[in-house]
Motif scaffolding. Sequence first.
Motif, mmCIF file in Angstrom:
data_model
loop_
_atom_site.group_PDB
_atom_site.id
_atom_site.type_symbol
_atom_site.label_atom_id
_atom_site.label_comp_id
_atom_site.label_asym_id
_atom_site.label_seq_id
_atom_site.Cartn_x
_atom_site.Cartn_y
_atom_site.Cartn_z
ATOM 1 N N ILE A 318 0.869 -1.174 0.000
ATOM 2 C CA ILE A 318 0.000 0.000 0.000
ATOM 3 C C ILE A 318 0.907 1.225 0.000
ATOM 4 O O ILE A 318 1.705 1.409 0.923
ATOM 5 C CB ILE A 318 -0.927 0.023 1.231
ATOM 6 C CG1 ILE A 318 -1.782 -1.247 1.297
ATOM 7 C CG2 ILE A 318 -1.795 1.277 1.218
ATOM 8 C CD1 ILE A 318 -2.763 -1.407 0.158
ATOM 9 N N GLY A 319 0.803 2.021 -1.043
ATOM 10 C CA GLY A 319 1.677 3.187 -1.141
ATOM 11 C C GLY A 319 3.147 2.828 -1.186
ATOM 12 O O GLY A 319 3.994 3.594 -0.733
ATOM 13 N N GLY A 320 3.470 1.648 -1.703
ATOM 14 C CA GLY A 320 4.862 1.207 -1.811
ATOM 15 C C GLY A 320 5.351 0.404 -0.629
ATOM 16 O O GLY A 320 6.391 -0.249 -0.722
ATOM 17 N N THR A 321 4.632 0.445 0.512
ATOM 18 C CA THR A 321 5.051 -0.275 1.711
ATOM 19 C C THR A 321 4.362 -1.630 1.774
ATOM 20 O O THR A 321 3.131 -1.714 1.678
ATOM 21 C CB THR A 321 4.711 0.536 2.979
ATOM 22 O OG1 THR A 321 5.411 1.792 2.923
ATOM 23 C CG2 THR A 321 5.129 -0.208 4.230
ATOM 24 N N ALA A 322 5.142 -2.698 1.954
ATOM 25 C CA ALA A 322 4.616 -4.060 1.901
ATOM 26 C C ALA A 322 4.109 -4.508 3.269
ATOM 27 O O ALA A 322 4.811 -4.397 4.279
ATOM 28 C CB ALA A 322 5.686 -5.019 1.407
ATOM 29 N N LEU A 347 11.981 1.166 1.066
ATOM 30 C CA LEU A 347 12.130 -0.115 0.378
ATOM 31 C C LEU A 347 10.790 -0.437 -0.258
ATOM 32 O O LEU A 347 9.883 -0.947 0.390
ATOM 33 C CB LEU A 347 12.560 -1.222 1.333
ATOM 34 C CG LEU A 347 12.823 -2.570 0.625
ATOM 35 C CD1 LEU A 347 14.012 -2.458 -0.312
ATOM 36 C CD2 LEU A 347 13.052 -3.675 1.635
ATOM 37 N N CYS A 348 10.670 -0.139 -1.535
ATOM 38 C CA CYS A 348 9.368 -0.166 -2.191
ATOM 39 C C CYS A 348 9.035 -1.543 -2.773
ATOM 40 O O CYS A 348 9.899 -2.223 -3.330
ATOM 41 C CB CYS A 348 9.332 0.874 -3.299
ATOM 42 S SG CYS A 348 9.379 2.563 -2.686
ATOM 43 N N VAL A 349 7.786 -1.897 -2.651
ATOM 44 C CA VAL A 349 7.144 -3.094 -3.201
ATOM 45 C C VAL A 349 8.064 -4.325 -3.263
ATOM 46 O O VAL A 349 8.261 -4.901 -4.331
ATOM 47 C CB VAL A 349 6.513 -2.807 -4.576
ATOM 48 C CG1 VAL A 349 5.341 -1.863 -4.435
ATOM 49 C CG2 VAL A 349 7.513 -2.205 -5.570
#
Length: 394
Positions: A318-322, A347-349
């Motif tokens: 969500i918004g790049g945060t896993a 630390l994205c996706v």
Amino acid sequence: MKDFTITFPLRDTGLPHLPGALDSAFNGETLVIFIWYTSHKAPLMLMTPGKTLDTVRLTVRAHRIEVYVNDILTEEEWPWGEPCLTREQLAELGASYDVPDAPAWTPETITDIQNWKPEGSVFVGDCMPFCCDDTLHVFYLKDRHHHYSKWLSGAHQWAHIMTRDLINWETCPMAVEIDDPAEGSVCTGSVIRFRDRYYAFYAIRSPWGDPARLSCSVSDDCIHFEKTDLDIRLEAPYDAPSARDPHVFVGDDGRVHMLVTTSITREDGTFGCLAELASADLVNWTDLGPNVVYTDGSQPECADCFRYGDYWYRLYSIGGTAHYDIGKSAAGPWTPSGETIGHNPQLCVPKAAVWHGRLIFVGFDRIDLYAGSMHVMEAFPDPDGRLRIEELRV
């Protein structure tokens, strides 16, 4: 119009000013080229470093524009439609229709993967790790312009690196490229081994907003992929244009399941969700209904689902945060862990692969708006299934 090439020495004036067709600006260090197309009011912009008297070659193909400075590829864009240049203007520019082939792929070795990115203005986008035998493959979205390519379509393609020891990484040929102007972007997906072949699933975003097409490319060696004509479309109550990020995995029932980012419309509103499909042959898919529904309107992106040790894990960003959930079965029930994956919000996706019994997560550290450099981490499960995320040990 045929493909063409314009070659010129870089001078203070850059290219001739052809309003609504071709223009440029040069400040002694950076050359900016603007090229207009019939499909869009705004021009495509290409920016490259250069200095006076460098030799610049602008190569315009139906599906890709390339800029070379002294025979080195320095910039790319991906058009659709026809360039607004007339044949008379091309003749005045000394254009050639004898277009050379694109440069051959050259292998490279990477010895420090943390915060790695390709040279130049190329960035690492969403990462898709996959383990086969003793090799960890990482497919990632090749990004230029931080998602602004092709009039904001992204124009992402699947690049590929691999390792057998987590120390030495080898670059591989591009796995899935844009080769059709109608492809706005080859989006995030996943790879699965099925009946001794490798299938790379992804969504193909349209540059004009039509419903995304879920498709795949096939390989015998997990390196050289060929596109297929597979065309999977979500139907109501799902939002077809937003369908993307297909993640395929084998469930407890022996079938291949697919989680797809989208939205669903119900009596109480429209909500972001993961649609779940299942197949026995990777061709015919059955809708199993939404796997996850987010009532705040967020769309869970870049899903992952895998078994590690005694637990199954369902992951989405969500918004790049896993965020991840824990279960005893791929069908649930799922218990939210209440935790996220990664050493910081940048630390994205991240997505996961199991390599020699080790749970490896790969994502990217953001640079500017989208994409950046690669980052690899490792997870260790506690008895209750929660994951301790640490820097990769090699």
